[in-house]
Design a protein around this motif. Structure first.
Motif, PDB file in Angstrom:
ATOM      1  N   ILE A  33       0.823  -1.212   0.000  1.00  0.00           N
ATOM      2  CA  ILE A  33       0.000   0.000   0.000  1.00  0.00           C
ATOM      3  C   ILE A  33       0.859   1.265   0.000  1.00  0.00           C
ATOM      4  CG2 ILE A  33      -1.701   1.299   1.394  1.00  0.00           C
ATOM      5  CD1 ILE A  33      -2.849  -1.288   0.079  1.00  0.00           C
ATOM      6  N   HIS A  34       0.531   2.165  -0.937  1.00  0.00           N
ATOM      7  CA  HIS A  34       1.224   3.457  -1.006  1.00  0.00           C
ATOM      8  C   HIS A  34       0.191   4.576  -1.148  1.00  0.00           C
ATOM      9  CE1 HIS A  34       0.448   3.291  -5.311  1.00  0.00           C
ATOM     10  NE2 HIS A  34       1.140   2.163  -5.416  1.00  0.00           N
ATOM     11  N   GLU A  35       0.686   5.806  -1.300  1.00  0.00           N
ATOM     12  CA  GLU A  35      -0.220   6.961  -1.338  1.00  0.00           C
ATOM     13  C   GLU A  35      -1.238   6.872  -2.480  1.00  0.00           C
ATOM     14  OE1 GLU A  35      -0.720   9.409   0.796  1.00  0.00           O
ATOM     15  OE2 GLU A  35       0.827   8.620   2.134  1.00  0.00           O
ATOM     16  N   GLY A  36      -0.860   6.198  -3.572  1.00  0.00           N
ATOM     17  CA  GLY A  36      -1.807   6.032  -4.680  1.00  0.00           C
ATOM     18  C   GLY A  36      -3.033   5.242  -4.227  1.00  0.00           C
ATOM     19  N   HIS A  37      -2.781   4.111  -3.560  1.00  0.00           N
ATOM     20  CA  HIS A  37      -3.900   3.309  -3.040  1.00  0.00           C
ATOM     21  C   HIS A  37      -4.697   4.112  -2.008  1.00  0.00           C
ATOM     22  CE1 HIS A  37      -0.825  -0.021  -3.881  1.00  0.00           C
ATOM     23  NE2 HIS A  37      -1.802  -0.264  -4.730  1.00  0.00           N
ATOM     24  N   LEU A  38      -3.968   4.843  -1.159  1.00  0.00           N
ATOM     25  CA  LEU A  38      -4.654   5.580  -0.089  1.00  0.00           C
ATOM     26  C   LEU A  38      -5.546   6.681  -0.657  1.00  0.00           C
ATOM     27  CD1 LEU A  38      -1.870   5.773   2.659  1.00  0.00           C
ATOM     28  CD2 LEU A  38      -3.791   4.172   2.479  1.00  0.00           C
ATOM     29  N   SER A  39      -5.170   7.195  -1.847  1.00  0.00           N
ATOM     30  CA  SER A  39      -6.023   8.233  -2.459  1.00  0.00           C
ATOM     31  C   SER A  39      -7.364   7.618  -2.877  1.00  0.00           C
ATOM     32  CB  SER A  39      -5.322   8.875  -3.655  1.00  0.00           C
ATOM     33  OG  SER A  39      -5.300   7.981  -4.760  1.00  0.00           O
ATOM     34  N   LEU A  40      -7.348   6.335  -3.249  1.00  0.00           N
ATOM     35  CA  LEU A  40      -8.611   5.655  -3.598  1.00  0.00           C
ATOM     36  C   LEU A  40      -9.469   5.506  -2.338  1.00  0.00           C
ATOM     37  CD1 LEU A  40      -7.030   5.084  -6.239  1.00  0.00           C
ATOM     38  CD2 LEU A  40      -7.763   2.714  -6.111  1.00  0.00           C
ATOM     39  N   LEU A  41      -8.792   5.181  -1.230  1.00  0.00           N
ATOM     40  CA  LEU A  41      -9.514   5.041   0.041  1.00  0.00           C
ATOM     41  C   LEU A  41     -10.064   6.404   0.489  1.00  0.00           C
ATOM     42  CD1 LEU A  41     -10.342   3.102   2.302  1.00  0.00           C
ATOM     43  CD2 LEU A  41      -8.092   3.449   3.349  1.00  0.00           C
ATOM     44  N   SER A  42      -9.289   7.466   0.288  1.00  0.00           N
ATOM     45  CA  SER A  42      -9.777   8.821   0.643  1.00  0.00           C
ATOM     46  C   SER A  42     -11.006   9.158  -0.181  1.00  0.00           C
ATOM     47  CB  SER A  42      -8.727   9.891   0.343  1.00  0.00           C
ATOM     48  OG  SER A  42      -7.590   9.657   1.073  1.00  0.00           O
ATOM     49  N   GLU A  43     -10.986   8.749  -1.432  1.00  0.00           N
ATOM     50  CA  GLU A  43     -12.147   8.984  -2.306  1.00  0.00           C
ATOM     51  C   GLU A  43     -13.351   8.220  -1.741  1.00  0.00           C
ATOM     52  OE1 GLU A  43     -13.623  11.176  -5.092  1.00  0.00           O
ATOM     53  OE2 GLU A  43     -11.476  11.259  -4.641  1.00  0.00           O
ATOM     54  N   ALA A  44     -13.098   6.981  -1.273  1.00  0.00           N
ATOM     55  CA  ALA A  44     -14.181   6.159  -0.710  1.00  0.00           C
ATOM     56  C   ALA A  44     -14.802   6.817   0.519  1.00  0.00           C
ATOM     57  CB  ALA A  44     -13.654   4.771  -0.362  1.00  0.00           C
ATOM     58  N   GLU A  45     -13.959   7.539   1.267  1.00  0.00           N
ATOM     59  CA  GLU A  45     -14.455   8.197   2.488  1.00  0.00           C
ATOM     60  C   GLU A  45     -15.510   9.253   2.183  1.00  0.00           C
ATOM     61  OE1 GLU A  45     -11.343   9.722   5.044  1.00  0.00           O
ATOM     62  OE2 GLU A  45     -10.162   7.917   4.660  1.00  0.00           O
ATOM     63  N   SER A 175      -4.231   9.840 -10.946  1.00  0.00           N
ATOM     64  CA  SER A 175      -2.939   9.294 -10.495  1.00  0.00           C
ATOM     65  C   SER A 175      -2.294  10.178  -9.444  1.00  0.00           C
ATOM     66  CB  SER A 175      -1.972   9.207 -11.673  1.00  0.00           C
ATOM     67  OG  SER A 175      -2.324   8.146 -12.492  1.00  0.00           O
ATOM     68  N   ILE A 176      -1.743   9.537  -8.444  1.00  0.00           N
ATOM     69  CA  ILE A 176      -0.925  10.250  -7.457  1.00  0.00           C
ATOM     70  C   ILE A 176       0.520  10.068  -7.889  1.00  0.00           C
ATOM     71  CG2 ILE A 176      -0.257  10.370  -5.016  1.00  0.00           C
ATOM     72  CD1 ILE A 176      -3.207  11.172  -5.639  1.00  0.00           C
ATOM     73  N   ARG A 177       1.204  11.198  -8.004  1.00  0.00           N
ATOM     74  CA  ARG A 177       2.554  11.163  -8.588  1.00  0.00           C
ATOM     75  C   ARG A 177       3.631  11.528  -7.578  1.00  0.00           C
ATOM     76  NH1 ARG A 177       2.098  10.608 -14.052  1.00  0.00           N
ATOM     77  NH2 ARG A 177      -0.059  10.749 -14.755  1.00  0.00           N
ATOM     78  N   ASP A 178       4.807  11.031  -7.864  1.00  0.00           N
ATOM     79  CA  ASP A 178       5.994  11.375  -7.087  1.00  0.00           C
ATOM     80  C   ASP A 178       6.447  12.770  -7.527  1.00  0.00           C
ATOM     81  OD1 ASP A 178       8.106  11.071  -5.420  1.00  0.00           O
ATOM     82  OD2 ASP A 178       8.802   9.179  -6.291  1.00  0.00           O
ATOM     83  N   SER A 179       7.414  13.356  -6.800  1.00  0.00           N
ATOM     84  CA  SER A 179       7.871  14.699  -7.179  1.00  0.00           C
ATOM     85  C   SER A 179       8.528  14.688  -8.565  1.00  0.00           C
ATOM     86  CB  SER A 179       8.842  15.230  -6.129  1.00  0.00           C
ATOM     87  OG  SER A 179       9.850  14.279  -5.944  1.00  0.00           O
ATOM     88  N   ASN A 180       8.929  13.503  -9.055  1.00  0.00           N
ATOM     89  CA  ASN A 180       9.532  13.421 -10.396  1.00  0.00           C
ATOM     90  C   ASN A 180       8.478  13.361 -11.509  1.00  0.00           C
ATOM     91  OD1 ASN A 180       8.506  10.844 -10.341  1.00  0.00           O
ATOM     92  ND2 ASN A 180      10.461   9.819 -10.093  1.00  0.00           N
ATOM     93  N   GLY A 181       7.211  13.429 -11.132  1.00  0.00           N
ATOM     94  CA  GLY A 181       6.140  13.468 -12.139  1.00  0.00           C
ATOM     95  C   GLY A 181       5.580  12.103 -12.507  1.00  0.00           C
ATOM     96  N   MET A 182       6.229  11.029 -12.041  1.00  0.00           N
ATOM     97  CA  MET A 182       5.761   9.684 -12.399  1.00  0.00           C
ATOM     98  C   MET A 182       4.756   9.186 -11.343  1.00  0.00           C
ATOM     99  SD  MET A 182       7.528   9.120 -15.160  1.00  0.00           S
ATOM    100  CE  MET A 182       7.524   7.367 -15.530  1.00  0.00           C
TER     101      MET A 182
END
Ligand code: AMP
Length: 277
Positions: A33-45, A175-182
């Motif tokens: 689990i990383h911030e990308g997955h957690l953003s989906l959970l935040s959306e679910a909230e 998409s949740i991206r890293d500071s490098n844009g990916m």
């Protein structure tokens, strides 16, 4: 937060929730689990109901045994992270719970096929739709959350839901991206220091050409990305293409289009897509 491993138990929980007319939000993941997955959970909230995160590294969607064996398994850490978020249930069945016999996948979605990842990962999307259908049938969520990071997957799941006349609503998450844009990805957690440095260079090449492409759409900028990456010593590029978001056809304009990239950093597959409008 409850951890459920057995199908009999999740069946009971879902049936109790349905009796109480509770809504269910489902976030399917393969863990790490990383911030990308957690953003989906935040959306679910943002929706009412009970939030279930499934963690299942689906063997049926790997067309390479080594890739499957090397996929990061960080279940203890995942539980720790999710226990601090608004995750009510982790559903983490083992392989034998899901696939009672040999793994049998079926091709049920025919749209958005024979392009992009489907050309390079034979059987991958059949593995994805097989497991997603199993999860949707088991959990019967009101809302299911998928990321635009895997854009072709998102389109195929949308089609799966539509053709099953499912009552589940698909929520598409950016998409949740890293500071490098990916975009963040579980696969990158196994990068060595050397691979991390190479990845930053790839990201720079992609980002600088992306800026050019956004300003002035031309084939040369797309070719440039490929040439510069190859000059940098990249071992394998599956595709670098601009496609329309609606039907994933090849596109020559910015509007409603994205740049889709799949390449390898050593043996690690990198996929991403970038909005051009
Ligand atoms: P995975 O565990 O990689 O199968 O991903 C589970 C879900 O999280 C999928 O719907 C992915 O598209 C989504 N996801 C993965 N990475 C990201 C990201 N960086 N930003 C947003 N969603 C993501």
């Amino acid at each position: 937060m409850k951890i459920v491993k057995k199908i009999s138990e999740i069946n009971q929980i879902v049936s109790d929730l349905k009796k109480k007319e509770k809504e269910i939000n489902l976030v399917p993941t393969m863990g790490n689990i990383h911030e990308g997955h957690l953003s989906l959970l935040s959306e679910a909230e943002k929706f009412k109901g009970v939030n279930i995160v499934s963690i299942f590294v689906n063997p049926a969607q790997f067309n390479d045994v080594d890739d499957f064996n090397n996929y990061p398994n960080t279940f203890i850490e995942d539980v720790e992270i999710l226990s601090k978020k608004k995750c009510d249930i982790i559903f983490a069945p083992n392989k034998n719970e899901i696939f009672l016999e040999d793994i049998k996948t079926k091709k049920t979605v025919f749209e958005y096929r024979n392009i992009l990842c489907d050309l390079f990962r034979l059987g991958h999307f059949d593995g994805v739709t097989t497991i997603v259908k199993i999860l949707l049938d088991l959990i019967r969520p009101s809302n299911v959350f998928f990321g635009e990071k895997d854009f072709q997957q998102l389109k195929i799941i949308e089609q799966l839901i539509n053709q099953n006349n499912s009552k589940t609503f698909l929520i598409k998450c950016p998409s949740i991206r890293d500071s490098n844009g990916m975009s963040l990805s579980s696969r990158y957690s196994v990068f060595s220091q050397d691979q991390r440095i190479k990845f930053e260079q790839y990201a720079k090449i992609i980002n600088s050409n992306l800026l050019i492409l956004k300003k002035n759409f031309n084939k040369k900028a797309i070719d440039n990305i490929e040439n510069e990456l190859r000059n940098f010593g990249i071992s394998k590029i599956d595709y670098i293409e601009v496609r329309n978001e609606k039907d994933l056809s090849l596109s020559k304009i910015h509007e409603r289009s994205r740049l889709f990239i799949a390449l390898y950093l050593d043996e690690i597959r990198v996929i991403d897509n970038f909005v051009l409008y």
